[in-house]
Scaffold this active site. Structure first.
Site: not given
Ligand code: NAD
Length: 494
Positions: A122, A143, A155, A193
């Site tokens: 993000s 995204h 996006e 954002n």
């Molecule tokens: P989250 O913490 O719920 O999940 C992340 C997962 O990735 C975890 O289960 C973790 O164990 C795993 N992980 C970490 N390093 C790893 C690796 N090297 N290989 C494999 N797995 C790995 O996070 P999320 O909220 O799902 O966010 C994930 C991505 O999506 C981030 O880049 C975040 O910026 C983006 N994002 C999040 C949102 C939101 O609202 N949460 C919205 C848009 C984008």
């Protein structure tokens, strides 16, 4: 162009976003592998998905055979090497550039050269993330918004290396998954954002300046169609998260004063007042906590019966003319006036053009812009600091006679709605100027990514470029500094 509609998909990261992405991909018929470094995380995400889909079956929203087929297409894997034959990777791991770079380099050694690599980041630059890759042209941002199965927007973010056919293939794939895709250039905050920053920043500035209460601020913005006001929305997102995004956009823009974070928000974060999740943020969520209320006023009788003039044209002034006629108020209508509102021998009640009531005279009051006259009637207004008590009560009576629930706020430049919407338009204008997105892309992104009632350029069409510039310049006169500088794109529209 690469066609990804039959791609074999690997989703990396089985957190909230990865699980949602796996679901929509499987729903669209793809074979999906799900990997997470945390042991057991991928199978557990699939189990959670099974239970949430079972609820949909129980409600009659999905057939159980479809759920079985969908789940049958998703398989957890214990090693990235099991995904050597995938043709698309969607990465949703922790938001850390080094972690993501390492992952992409590992994957480059496993997958075929024509496999497309998409990141759900993000905030991280796609150009920066591609550094060190052997084939950086196949890395693109995809995204999604949370919750992935429900939010329509994707996006599609291109960095400097990203090949156009790769971005186009992801764009078509997102559409195939039932989403609305918009192209974005990899700049801080991408589209949503970035353009959304002023919605929070102007509210925090108004609170810091003691202009009004959170309840009034929220109600005035909900009156133009926002589902949540900025204060309740920040409390929901969490001030820690919101402050982190604001800081990252500020830093990534080399400390451009346009994006300066708020002292008030830092104080909330430092004090652990993070919002709903901690029981208190801008509002107090404790049981029985007192909340300020909106001002209500009985509909007044016409305050003056002679010498009433309506000024200006447009749908709002037409509606006012009807109201006055219905209330048997005699008036003349000066459609060629250079301001909108109403005057009597003792009052000028003017729609804000950015200038304060005090700067316009003694017996002057200003009221806020409106973009959805059919919605709630809550309306901010402010009297001149030199206005008499009679003049203030006359202004309030006219607004209530005209059908509003007037809320008196401090006499600050551009009040609440005009200030916030002008800044959202200005930010969107800069994004278009810098080639981050198109006008239609910005409109779709804000409507679908954060449920705005209209896109920034929809508001611009209902207003005027000169009107927005006037408001920004009045704000700049009041505050000085870079924050309210006018986008060159907006100036070109005049
Ligand atoms: P989250 O913490 O719920 O999940 C992340 C997962 O990735 C975890 O289960 C973790 O164990 C795993 N992980 C970490 N390093 C790893 C690796 N090297 N290989 C494999 N797995 C790995 O996070 P999320 O909220 O799902 O966010 C994930 C991505 O999506 C981030 O880049 C975040 O910026 C983006 N994002 C999040 C949102 C939101 O609202 N949460 C919205 C848009 C984008």
């Amino acid at each position: 162009m690469t066609d990804l509609r039959k791609a074999k998909v690997l989703v990396v990261g089985a957190g909230i976003m990865g699980a949602g992405i796996a679901q929509v991909a499987a729903q669209a018929g793809h074979t999906v592998q799900l990997f997470d470094v945390r042991e057991g995380a991928a199978p557990s995400a699939i189990n959670k998905l099974r239970s949430s889909l079972a609820t949909l079956v129980a409600k009659g929203k999905m057939q159980s055979a479809d759920v079985d087929a969908l789940l049958g297409r998703i398989a957890p894997i214990a090693s990235l090497h099991d995904a050597a034959s995938c043709t698309l990777v969607v990465e949703a791991i922790v938001e850390n550039v080094d972690g993501k770079r390492v992952l992409w380099q590992q994957l480059e050694a496993i997958v075929a050269d024509d496999c497309v690599l998409a990141s759900n980041t993000s905030s991280i630059s796609i150009t920066a993330m591609a550094q060190g890759l052997r084939l950086p042209q196949r890395l693109v941002g995809m995204h999604f918004f949370n919750p992935v199965p429900l939010m329509k927007l994707v996006e599609v973010v291109s960095g400097l290396h990203t090949a156009a056919p790769v971005a186009d293939a992801i764009f078509s794939l997102a559409q195939h998954w039932g989403k609305v895709a918009v192209h974005a250039r990899s700049t801080p905050g991408f589209i949503v954002n970035r353009i959304a920053r002023p919605y929070y920043a102007e509210a925090l500035a108004l609170l810091q300046e003691q202009c009004t209460s959170p309840v009034v601020l929220d109600a005035c913005l909900k009156a133009i169609g926002f589902r949540m006001g900025p204060c309740e929305l920040m409390d929901l997102i969490g001030h820690d998260t919101n402050f982190a995004v604001t800081q990252s956009v500020y830093q990534a823009n080399f400390y451009d004063k346009r994006y300066v974070p708020s002292l008030l928000q830092r104080e909330l974060v430092d004090g652990g007042l993070l919002g709903r999740k901690s029981g208190r943020g801008i509002y107090d969520y404790a049981e029985g906590a007192a909340h300020a209320q909106l001002a209500t006023l009985a509909t007044a009788a016409a305050p003056a019966l002679s010498g009433v003039t309506l000024h200006g044209s447009g749908s709002r002034m037409d509606a006012w003319a009807h109201r006055l006629s219905d209330a048997d108020v005699g008036f003349t209508h000066d459609r060629s006036s250079d301001w909108s509102g109403l005057s009597t021998p003792t009052l000028q009640l003017r729609q804000t053009d950015g200038r304060t009531a005090t700067s316009l005279g003694a017996n002057v009051a200003v009221f806020d812009m409106a973009f959805a006259p059919e919605g709630s009637r809550v309306l901010a207004w402010a009297p001149s600091l030199r206005a008499s008590a009679e003049c203030k009560s006359e202004a309030q009576d006219w607004l209530s006679l005209l059908g509003y629930q007037p809320q008196q706020v401090a006499d600050q430049s551009a009040l609440i709605v005009a200030r916030t919407v002008a800044m959202l338009i200005n930010e969107a204008a800069d994004a278009v100027q810098q080639g981050v997105c198109t006008v239609e892309g910005a409109n779709q992104a804000m409507r679908l990514g954060v449920n705005y009632p209209a896109g920034p350029f929809d508001w611009l069409s209902a207003w005027s470029a000169q009107g927005v510039i006037d408001v920004l310049q009045a704000l700049d006169t009041q505050y000085r500094g870079e924050r309210y500088r006018v986008s060159p794109w907006l100036r070109q529209q005049v």
